[in-house]
Design a protein around this motif. Structure first.
Motif, PDB file in Angstrom:
ATOM      1  N   LYS A 726     -58.567 -38.219  50.356  1.00 17.03           N
ATOM      2  CA  LYS A 726     -58.126 -37.499  51.542  1.00 17.03           C
ATOM      3  C   LYS A 726     -59.223 -37.602  52.612  1.00 17.03           C
ATOM      4  CE  LYS A 726     -55.819 -33.857  48.827  1.00 17.03           C
ATOM      5  NZ  LYS A 726     -55.778 -32.403  48.556  1.00 17.03           N
ATOM      6  N   GLY A 727     -58.895 -37.155  53.817  1.00 13.06           N
ATOM      7  CA  GLY A 727     -59.908 -37.075  54.862  1.00 13.06           C
ATOM      8  C   GLY A 727     -60.704 -35.793  54.741  1.00 13.06           C
ATOM      9  N   ILE A 728     -62.032 -35.883  54.950  1.00 15.58           N
ATOM     10  CA  ILE A 728     -62.867 -34.678  54.827  1.00 15.58           C
ATOM     11  C   ILE A 728     -63.816 -34.484  56.011  1.00 15.58           C
ATOM     12  CG2 ILE A 728     -62.815 -34.732  52.313  1.00 15.58           C
ATOM     13  CD1 ILE A 728     -65.789 -35.753  52.536  1.00 15.58           C
ATOM     14  N   GLY A 729     -63.751 -35.351  57.017  1.00 11.25           N
ATOM     15  CA  GLY A 729     -64.758 -35.300  58.077  1.00 11.25           C
ATOM     16  C   GLY A 729     -64.807 -33.986  58.830  1.00 11.25           C
ATOM     17  N   GLU A 730     -63.662 -33.369  59.047  1.00 16.61           N
ATOM     18  CA  GLU A 730     -63.612 -32.155  59.855  1.00 16.61           C
ATOM     19  C   GLU A 730     -63.771 -30.873  59.039  1.00 16.61           C
ATOM     20  OE1 GLU A 730     -60.484 -32.831  63.276  1.00 16.61           O
ATOM     21  OE2 GLU A 730     -59.701 -33.499  61.350  1.00 16.61           O
ATOM     22  N   MET A 731     -63.270 -30.892  57.827  1.00 14.36           N
ATOM     23  CA  MET A 731     -63.139 -29.666  57.043  1.00 14.36           C
ATOM     24  C   MET A 731     -64.435 -28.871  56.882  1.00 14.36           C
ATOM     25  SD  MET A 731     -60.925 -29.219  53.586  1.00 14.36           S
ATOM     26  CE  MET A 731     -61.805 -30.477  52.690  1.00 14.36           C
ATOM     27  N   PRO A 732     -65.592 -29.513  56.687  1.00 13.83           N
ATOM     28  CA  PRO A 732     -66.812 -28.706  56.487  1.00 13.83           C
ATOM     29  C   PRO A 732     -67.182 -27.819  57.671  1.00 13.83           C
ATOM     30  CG  PRO A 732     -67.163 -30.976  55.788  1.00 13.83           C
ATOM     31  CD  PRO A 732     -65.858 -30.947  56.507  1.00 13.83           C
ATOM     32  N   MET A 733     -66.613 -28.089  58.856  1.00 15.24           N
ATOM     33  CA  MET A 733     -66.903 -27.265  60.036  1.00 15.24           C
ATOM     34  C   MET A 733     -66.167 -25.937  59.983  1.00 15.24           C
ATOM     35  SD  MET A 733     -68.656 -27.586  62.920  1.00 15.24           S
ATOM     36  CE  MET A 733     -68.963 -25.988  63.663  1.00 15.24           C
ATOM     37  N   ASP A 734     -65.129 -25.840  59.142  1.00 19.71           N
ATOM     38  CA  ASP A 734     -64.208 -24.712  59.218  1.00 19.71           C
ATOM     39  C   ASP A 734     -64.720 -23.427  58.586  1.00 19.71           C
ATOM     40  OD1 ASP A 734     -62.400 -26.393  60.458  1.00 19.71           O
ATOM     41  OD2 ASP A 734     -61.233 -26.790  58.643  1.00 19.71           O
ATOM     42  N   GLY A 735     -65.427 -23.532  57.464  1.00 18.59           N
ATOM     43  CA  GLY A 735     -65.658 -22.343  56.657  1.00 18.59           C
ATOM     44  C   GLY A 735     -67.014 -21.698  56.764  1.00 18.59           C
ATOM     45  N   GLY A 736     -67.993 -22.399  57.351  1.00 17.97           N
ATOM     46  CA  GLY A 736     -69.351 -21.873  57.357  1.00 17.97           C
ATOM     47  C   GLY A 736     -69.497 -20.574  58.106  1.00 17.97           C
ATOM     48  N   ALA A 737     -68.962 -20.506  59.329  1.00 19.04           N
ATOM     49  CA  ALA A 737     -69.155 -19.316  60.165  1.00 19.04           C
ATOM     50  C   ALA A 737     -68.544 -18.062  59.542  1.00 19.04           C
ATOM     51  CB  ALA A 737     -68.611 -19.566  61.570  1.00 19.04           C
ATOM     52  N   PRO A 738     -67.279 -18.098  59.104  1.00 19.60           N
ATOM     53  CA  PRO A 738     -66.745 -16.859  58.507  1.00 19.60           C
ATOM     54  C   PRO A 738     -67.428 -16.468  57.206  1.00 19.60           C
ATOM     55  CG  PRO A 738     -65.135 -18.655  58.372  1.00 19.60           C
ATOM     56  CD  PRO A 738     -66.229 -19.116  59.275  1.00 19.60           C
ATOM     57  N   ALA A 739     -67.891 -17.442  56.420  1.00 20.41           N
ATOM     58  CA  ALA A 739     -68.604 -17.099  55.183  1.00 20.41           C
ATOM     59  C   ALA A 739     -69.920 -16.409  55.511  1.00 20.41           C
ATOM     60  CB  ALA A 739     -68.844 -18.359  54.352  1.00 20.41           C
ATOM     61  N   ILE A 740     -70.621 -16.907  56.524  1.00 16.44           N
ATOM     62  CA  ILE A 740     -71.888 -16.296  56.929  1.00 16.44           C
ATOM     63  C   ILE A 740     -71.649 -14.888  57.488  1.00 16.44           C
ATOM     64  CG2 ILE A 740     -73.758 -16.455  58.630  1.00 16.44           C
ATOM     65  CD1 ILE A 740     -73.535 -19.548  58.239  1.00 16.44           C
ATOM     66  N   ALA A 741     -70.633 -14.730  58.321  1.00 14.15           N
ATOM     67  CA  ALA A 741     -70.338 -13.410  58.883  1.00 14.15           C
ATOM     68  C   ALA A 741     -69.987 -12.416  57.786  1.00 14.15           C
ATOM     69  CB  ALA A 741     -69.203 -13.513  59.891  1.00 14.15           C
ATOM     70  N   ALA A 742     -69.256 -12.887  56.762  1.00  9.86           N
ATOM     71  CA  ALA A 742     -68.920 -12.004  55.645  1.00  9.86           C
ATOM     72  C   ALA A 742     -70.169 -11.598  54.877  1.00  9.86           C
ATOM     73  CB  ALA A 742     -67.925 -12.698  54.718  1.00  9.86           C
ATOM     74  N   ALA A 743     -71.120 -12.537  54.747  1.00  9.75           N
ATOM     75  CA  ALA A 743     -72.370 -12.222  54.061  1.00  9.75           C
ATOM     76  C   ALA A 743     -73.211 -11.242  54.868  1.00  9.75           C
ATOM     77  CB  ALA A 743     -73.143 -13.516  53.793  1.00  9.75           C
ATOM     78  N   VAL A 744     -73.234 -11.408  56.190  1.00 10.84           N
ATOM     79  CA  VAL A 744     -73.951 -10.464  57.052  1.00 10.84           C
ATOM     80  C   VAL A 744     -73.332  -9.071  56.924  1.00 10.84           C
ATOM     81  CG1 VAL A 744     -74.435  -9.870  59.462  1.00 10.84           C
ATOM     82  CG2 VAL A 744     -74.770 -12.220  58.661  1.00 10.84           C
ATOM     83  N   GLU A 745     -72.007  -9.025  56.881  1.00 11.53           N
ATOM     84  CA  GLU A 745     -71.339  -7.732  56.729  1.00 11.53           C
ATOM     85  C   GLU A 745     -71.693  -7.094  55.392  1.00 11.53           C
ATOM     86  OE1 GLU A 745     -66.843  -5.796  56.640  1.00 11.53           O
ATOM     87  OE2 GLU A 745     -67.131  -7.869  57.325  1.00 11.53           O
ATOM     88  N   HIS A 746     -71.731  -7.902  54.337  1.00 13.31           N
ATOM     89  CA  HIS A 746     -72.100  -7.377  53.020  1.00 13.31           C
ATOM     90  C   HIS A 746     -73.521  -6.827  53.039  1.00 13.31           C
ATOM     91  CE1 HIS A 746     -73.172  -8.125  48.574  1.00 13.31           C
ATOM     92  NE2 HIS A 746     -72.390  -7.060  48.608  1.00 13.31           N
TER      93      HIS A 746
END
Length: 781
Positions: A726-746
């Motif tokens: 499959k194509g993967i070039g774009e996907m890694p951009m999608d999840g980093g920011a919300p995961a980090i924000a969730a960790a900051v909230e925790h």
């Protein structure tokens, strides 16, 4: 006679040395500004508007300056003054009115670089300023009309369930569905501009000769540039020759913008009669080129008390900047990903892109999806907080599974890996144990962990690939070599290496038998743009088919030579004995007989893909990649600085053609997402950028990169090359920011809804949230 070599070891699935590695490491690779000067070459510069909106009354040239050896190009010198793309709304050079700061007005060319720099300052633009529209909400309100009839570049509406029954009254239907839910949660989530900041700035060399117009440069999509030349100069396709030089990164920033710099260089070359080299410095590159679209997403969701998601209503507003560029496609992808990787019975998504008096926004890795995935992931974190459960439990309960349908009604069958990605990311990171233990607070530093779950469509949306009809050519070369001809460019992501692997395995040849032609519109077919996570999955699949076809023809030649009837008569008239030809000998015999042996393949999407552009319903993508990201952060409770100390990603790639480069794409894209989340911020004042340099537009470096732990999940796409890539070039951009924000909230209790998470913003947010202490929130000292 020589015999055929033994079967080669498979290349697909192994991390072979990169084809472009040695020349790049040794410095032998020549980027556009490394190319030798052409005879008579001059340099080009651009004079740009200093104001974001106004009426251009005229251009004044300092009479005390020596203009004798300076070439000047104005809008009146342009045959057709428009940059051809989706909509013909952007001029090549401004005339009559100015729509954004840095709009190009005058082009200058001179052999003396120092004099050229002085010439730029010897040009004065007479502009009557007008009130600029610098905010998307103000543009949507329409008090000042700066684009079209209402400032709206594009709108989409996606409906499912009750909202689909009557689209005219769909909003009332979704409101009714929400009203019936046990738990209704609303929130607004915003994202900001981001600069691609590729390592090599924009650059091109252009010239004219008896064959027509030429441009060589740092180009992601050569046929985009060719299309722009055809429109601007009224030329036939065989009179335009666009060639990619070695390209130092793109991330979407070299998708559509190179058309502009190439047109500018070609205009100067045409008027001067000399080759023109235009290379932007970093400041001009940041100021004038496209950025990621800022977005605001208003989200309302409804669910049962047990966390079963039911209804989703989203309004998306994207800022397109002064001209449309690719905004309608970016908006489309954002809307199609806005419901996230989750089941919803009822969906209503309205997406709008508007024009403002800021420089045009355009393609950027993720192409609209990071903006809306940020919103839906942060929103579900808020829903989990309302329900009193961990976000993992809510997301795992509702993640799409085989047989479920997306917001557009696409029923998912094979290659659905959301559950597997969640399980593997959670296991690798120890997420559950870390969350259960609460934030760890030592002194004035709090540590927390968060996750995001997401999917990303691979390939063009809906019927896009059928419309595009991307092609690839594969030639048989002497000595049994194969030569790949494609417009799919390598901009650092490793296309040349991966294509060699795919072709070598399909043909049963060693890697060193595969050659890669320089992408040039004169000699390669239009494979479609190097975008949309489609290069390996789409173009790689037709390369695989072409390699099998040509290898089959050569082996048929070998088989024919083994038959006595295929051999020349012996001296006494009897049939000569069979001949055992090597692959190389058979290939040369086939070439000698036919002159040229080429396989040209055109991509056809899987037959099941059905898409209705009017209703915006159906199979949005042939398949999706899936991922779960887990971030662990430390937050300084005095300064509110955030450090990502560990990062895990379980990412479904279908089939890893080159595992090391797959992981490299995921790690690199994630680091780009970390920069977007924490530090990268365009500072605007009056429509102009105040930090257009690498000293104050802060991107993460290798020193800021956390340890990355990547788990490659392989849920093969049946129509992907190499066994299901499959194509993967774009996907890694999608999840980093919300995961980090969730960790900051925790870690802190601060539930951020806006990016970037700079210390200043977190400080302001902390005023409304109690920061943890060693004794608070159940934390461990």
């Amino acid at each position: 006679m020589a015999t055929s070599p033994p079967a080669t070891a498979p290349a697909v699935g192994t991390s072979v040395p990169r084809a472009d590695g040695p020349p790049k490491v040794t410095g032998a690779s020549r980027y556009v500004d490394d190319l030798p000067a052409m005879p008579g070459e001059i340099f080009g510069r651009t004079v740009r508007s200093p104001v974001p909106r106004g009426i251009l009354r005229g251009v004044r040239f300092d009479p005390g300056f020596d203009w004798s050896d300076v070439t000047v190009v104005l809008a009146e010198d342009v045959p057709v003054n428009v940059v051809a793309l989706i909509l013909d709304d952007q001029p090549i050079l401004g005339a009559g009115k100015v729509n954004h700061a840095y709009e190009p007005i005058v082009l200058l060319g001179c052999a003396d670089r120092q004099k050229l720099a002085r010439a730029v300052h010897a040009v004065a633009l007479d502009i009557d300023p007008l009130p600029p529209v610098l905010d998307a909400r103000a543009a949507l309100a329409g008090d000042e009309i700066i684009w079209g009839a209402d400032n709206v570049i594009k709108r989409y509406l996606i409906t499912k369930g009750r909202a689909e029954v009557d689209r005219e009254r769909g909003e009332a239907a979704i409101d009714g569905a929400l009203a019936r839910c046990d738990v209704v949660v609303a929130g607004t989530y915003t994202t900001h501009h981001q600069e691609q900041l590729y390592i090599e700035p924009q650059g091109v060399i252009a010239w004219w000769d008896e064959a027509g117009a030429h441009a060589t440069g740092s180009i992601q999509c050569p046929f985009y540039v060719q299309k722009a030349f055809l429109k601007a100069f009224g030329l036939a396709p065989d009179r335009v020759h666009i060639t990619q030089s070695v390209t130092g990164g793109g991330f979407g920033g070299k998708e559509e913008y190179p058309s502009i710099i190439a047109l500018h260089a070609a205009l100067l070359a045409k008027k001067s009669g000399r080759p023109v080299r235009m290379i932007y410095d970093r400041t001009e590159d940041i100021e004038a080129t496209t950025k990621r679209h800022p977005a605001t997403c208003e989200v309302v969701s409804g669910c049962d008390r047990d966390g079963t998601l039911r209804a989703l209503k989203i309004r998306i507003l994207m800022d397109g900047g002064a001209y449309a560029t690719l905004s309608q496609v970016v908006l489309s992808r954002g809307a199609l990903h806005a419901a996230g990787a989750y089941r919803w019975e009822d969906v209503w998504i309205e997406a709008t892109a508007v024009a403002t008096n800021t420089p045009p926004n355009g393609a950027f890795r993720g192409f609209g999806a990071p903006q809306t995935i940020w919103a839906v992931e942060r929103h579900l974190d808020r829903v989990a907080r309302e329900l009193g459960c961990d976000p993992l439990d809510l997301k795992a309960k509702n993640v799409l599974r085989p047989g479920d349908s997306t917001a557009t009604g696409q029923v998912l069958h094979a290659s659905v890996a959301g559950e597997e990605c969640i399980a593997k990311a959670v296991a690798a990171s120890g997420y559950a144990q870390k969350r259960a233990a609460g934030p760890v607070v030592r002194g004035r530093v709090a540590r927390g962990v968060g996750l995001s779950v997401f999917m990303h469509g691979a390939g063009f949306t809906g019927s896009g690939e059928r419309y595009l009809k991307g092609k690839l050519a594969l030639d048989l070369a002497p000595g049994g070599r194969l030569r790949v001809r494609t417009a799919s460019t390598d901009i650092g992501q490793g296309t040349e290496t991966v294509f060699r692997q795919i072709a070598a395995d399909a043909a049963g040849l060693p890697l060193d038998r595969i050659e890669f032609a320089v992408p040039c519109t004169t000699s390669v077919p239009d494979s479609g743009p190097t975008v949309a996570s489609r290069t390996v999955m789409v173009v790689g699949s037709i390369l695989e088919a072409a390699a099998r076809e040509i290898a089959g023809r050569v082996r048929a030649e070998q088989a024919a030579a083994r038959q006595p009837s295929a051999a020349a008569d012996g001296p006494s008239g009897e049939a000569a004995p069979p001949v055992e030809l090597s692959f190389e000998e058979a290939a040369d015999r086939l070439l000698a007989r036919e002159g040229q042996v080429t396989s040209v393949k055109q991509y056809e999407p899987p037959g099941y893909v059905r898409w209705d552009d009017e209703a915006y319903k159906g199979d949005a993508y042939p398949c999706f990649g899936w991922a779960c990201d887990v971030a662990e952060v430390e937050v300084d409770l005095d300064t509110f600085e955030v450090t990502v100390v560990d990062f895990w990603s379980a990412t479904d790639v279908g089939k890893a053609i080159h595992p090391v480069m797959c992981k490299g794409q995921i790690e690199g894209g994630t680091l780009q997402a970390i920069g977007w989340a924490l530090s990268e911020e365009i500072v605007w004042q009056g429509g102009k950028i105040k930090n257009p340099r690498m000293t104050n537009y802060i991107i993460p470096t290798s020193l800021d990169a956390p340890p990355f732990h990547v788990v490659l999940v392989e849920a093969p796409f049946p129509f992907g090359p190499g066994g299901g890539a499959k194509g993967i070039g774009e996907m890694p951009m999608d999840g980093g920011a919300p995961a980090i924000a969730a960790a900051v909230e925790h870690a802190t209790g601060i539930a951020a809804c806006a990016l970037p998470l700079t210390p200043e913003r977190l400080f302001e947010a902390a005023r409304g949230a109690a920061a943890p202490s060693p004794a608070g929130k159940g934390g461990r000292a």
